[in-house]
Design a protein around this motif. Structure first.
Motif, short mmCIF file in Angstrom:
data_model
loop_
_atom_site.label_atom_id
_atom_site.label_comp_id
_atom_site.label_asym_id
_atom_site.label_seq_id
_atom_site.Cartn_x
_atom_site.Cartn_y
_atom_site.Cartn_z
N SER A 101 0.89 -1.17 0.00
CA SER A 101 0.00 0.00 0.00
C SER A 101 0.92 1.22 0.00
O SER A 101 1.93 1.25 0.72
CB SER A 101 -0.92 0.00 1.23
OG SER A 101 -0.17 0.07 2.44
N ASP A 103 1.23 5.67 -0.49
CA ASP A 103 0.63 6.99 -0.67
C ASP A 103 1.61 7.88 -1.43
O ASP A 103 2.81 7.87 -1.15
CB ASP A 103 0.24 7.62 0.67
CG ASP A 103 1.40 7.76 1.64
OD1 ASP A 103 2.26 8.64 1.42
OD2 ASP A 103 1.45 6.98 2.63
N MET A 127 -2.86 5.60 -2.80
CA MET A 127 -3.66 6.73 -2.32
C MET A 127 -2.97 8.03 -2.71
O MET A 127 -1.78 8.20 -2.48
CB MET A 127 -3.80 6.67 -0.78
CG MET A 127 -4.58 7.84 -0.21
SD MET A 127 -4.64 7.80 1.62
CE MET A 127 -5.85 9.08 1.95
N ASP A 137 -6.15 10.11 8.03
CA ASP A 137 -6.79 9.45 6.90
C ASP A 137 -5.79 8.57 6.15
O ASP A 137 -6.15 7.51 5.62
CB ASP A 137 -7.39 10.48 5.94
CG ASP A 137 -8.57 11.22 6.55
OD1 ASP A 137 -9.14 10.71 7.53
OD2 ASP A 137 -8.92 12.30 6.03
N THR A 140 -5.31 5.47 8.20
CA THR A 140 -6.48 4.61 8.04
C THR A 140 -6.42 3.85 6.71
O THR A 140 -6.79 2.66 6.63
CB THR A 140 -7.77 5.44 8.09
OG1 THR A 140 -7.86 6.08 9.37
CG2 THR A 140 -9.00 4.57 7.88
N PHE A 141 -5.96 4.52 5.67
CA PHE A 141 -5.82 3.88 4.35
C PHE A 141 -4.88 2.68 4.43
O PHE A 141 -5.22 1.57 3.98
CB PHE A 141 -5.29 4.90 3.33
CG PHE A 141 -4.69 4.29 2.10
CD1 PHE A 141 -5.49 3.77 1.10
CD2 PHE A 141 -3.30 4.24 1.95
CE1 PHE A 141 -4.93 3.19 -0.05
CE2 PHE A 141 -2.73 3.67 0.82
CZ PHE A 141 -3.55 3.14 -0.18
N HIS A 142 -3.71 2.89 5.02
CA HIS A 142 -2.74 1.79 5.11
C HIS A 142 -3.25 0.68 6.04
O HIS A 142 -3.09 -0.52 5.74
CB HIS A 142 -1.40 2.32 5.61
CG HIS A 142 -0.66 3.14 4.59
ND1 HIS A 142 -0.13 2.59 3.44
CD2 HIS A 142 -0.37 4.47 4.54
CE1 HIS A 142 0.46 3.55 2.73
NE2 HIS A 142 0.33 4.70 3.38
N HIS A 145 -5.77 -1.54 4.26
CA HIS A 145 -5.20 -2.52 3.32
C HIS A 145 -4.37 -3.57 4.05
O HIS A 145 -4.15 -4.66 3.53
CB HIS A 145 -4.37 -1.79 2.26
CG HIS A 145 -5.22 -1.13 1.22
ND1 HIS A 145 -5.75 -1.81 0.16
CD2 HIS A 145 -5.64 0.16 1.11
CE1 HIS A 145 -6.47 -0.97 -0.58
NE2 HIS A 145 -6.41 0.23 -0.03
#
Length: 396
Positions: A101, A103, A127, A137, A140-142, A145
């Motif tokens: 994952s 960003d 992301m 945020d 939370t994304f990582h 996943h």
């Protein structure tokens, strides 16, 4: 002259810059932070520097509103950074791309890289981030996943990396090769050197007035850091530097209010600056202040456009000689001729942004030199007389 540069970044980034060393005439002052948002506070209290170098786009964006009059630069997350990070992640952690994952500030750079891989079968979860995103945020994304198939988080944000590590997750901070950091730092240093060289150029200012109020004003501002070369009837010539002129333009102290026509010329030599000032003074323009720089470009304060008139073709020199028109006006007319072989006086007036009378004088000179010819008339939509239509006959 010594160059002073402020380094703004994390403690790790500051240590990287320290390890690079610096040229003898460059001095770094370090301003480390714990969180990128602190860059704004640092910028407000920096003091005087020739340049500010940031670790990335986030701290640069936070600080930019407070750094209007100083050279700035930041490390860019380019393809080299992405490839280095991906190589390290896949080799060291022995995982495939679909178990990552990541960003990114510019996900399209990663897309471009992956599209160039033959027979690519896997893709990381991506992301897009921007400076004002909430770091929570991104975490939370990582984490989301992580609950699926991702085994490693690759992040561009140090605070996100630290929090993921504290939470027991495998995280890798984007890797910026030393050569990339060094290259961007050198770009800033070279930009400052060019600015120093520009500021030191000769500047000649030709004021079209002999009013006593102008001389009194120039005394108050100490002749803009230079001295008066001459005063003639209706004309004052001032010798100074390009840097002093820029300062005066920014501070609106170049001249007192009044009907002044001002021609400014820059050059690496006195004679070059003087010639450019004469061209600027005689330019066919309604602008009060005209500037011709060392590259022979006409510009005006508070306007971004430049009018190039550097002429190198022998035929154009012949045009100038035949017509008796100033080089800057010829440059603007030549620029117009490339788009309009046939034209009316009104169309030329609109392009030059001068009075109709000025255009008529230019047309007469061109016609007398047989550089244009009348090829017909154009009826107007109102009751006025037909307008002559001209055609350029410049030599080829």
């Amino acid at each position: 002259m010594s160059i002073h540069i402020a380094i703004v970044g994390s403690y790790e980034f500051v240590e990287t810059i320290r390890s690079l060393g610096s040229p003898e005439d460059v001095r770094f002052v370090y301003h480390p932070y714990e969180h990128p948002h602190e860059a704004a506070t640092i910028a407000r209290t920096l003091g005087s520097f020739d340049g500010v170098f940031f670790s990335g786009s986030f701290p640069f964006t936070y600080a930019a509103p407070y750094l209007q009059d100083v050279a700035t630069h930041h490390v860019v997350q380019d393809e080299t950074v992405l490839l280095t990070t991906l190589l390290y992640a896949t080799l060291t952690h022995s995982i495939s791309l679909d178990h990552l994952s990541i960003d990114l500030v510019e996900p399209e750079r990663l897309t471009s890289i992956l599209d160039s891989f033959p027979d690519r079968a896997s893709t990381p979860a991506v992301m897009k981030i921007e400076p004002h995103i909430a770091f929570e945020d991104v975490i939370t994304f990582h984490a989301g996943h992580r609950a699926k198939e991702a085994k490693l988080a690759v992040t561009s944000i140090e605070q996100v990396h630290r929090q993921l590590v504290r939470d027991g997750y495998h995280s890798l901070l984007m890797i910026e090769p030393r050569t990339t950091v060094e290259r961007h730092l050198d770009m800033l240093i070279q930009r400052i050197r060019r600015q120093f060289a520009d500021d030191a150029q000769f500047a000649i200012i030709r004021f079209e007035t002999g009013a006593k109020s102008l001389l009194d004003h120039l005394k108050v501002v100490r002749y803009l850091g230079g001295h008066i070369e001459s005063t003639e009837d209706g004309r004052v010539t001032l010798l100074t530097t390009r840097g002093e002129v820029n300062n005066a333009l920014e501070a609106s102290t170049l001249a007192p209010p009044g009907e002044y026509q001002i021609g400014i010329g820059y050059g690496t030599q006195y004679q070059q600056a003087y010639e450019h000032a004469e061209i600027a003074r005689s330019a066919a323009s309604k602008e009060r202040i005209r500037i011709v720089d060392d590259s022979k470009r006409l510009s005006f304060p508070n306007r971004e456009d430049h009018i190039p008139y550097r002429v190198t073709e022998a035929s154009v020199f012949d045009v100038i000689k035949q017509a008796g028109i100033s080089p800057v006006n010829i440059g603007k007319i030549m620029q117009f001729s490339k788009r309009r072989l046939e034209f009316t006086a009104k169309e030329l007036t609109d392009h030059l942004a001068v009075s109709r009378r000025t255009t008529e004088r230019l047309i007469k000179k061109l016609h007398d030199a047989q550089l244009i010819e009348v090829i017909g008339e154009e009826m107007s939509y109102n009751q006025g007389r037909p307008r002559a239509v001209y055609k350029f006959n410049f030599p080829t």
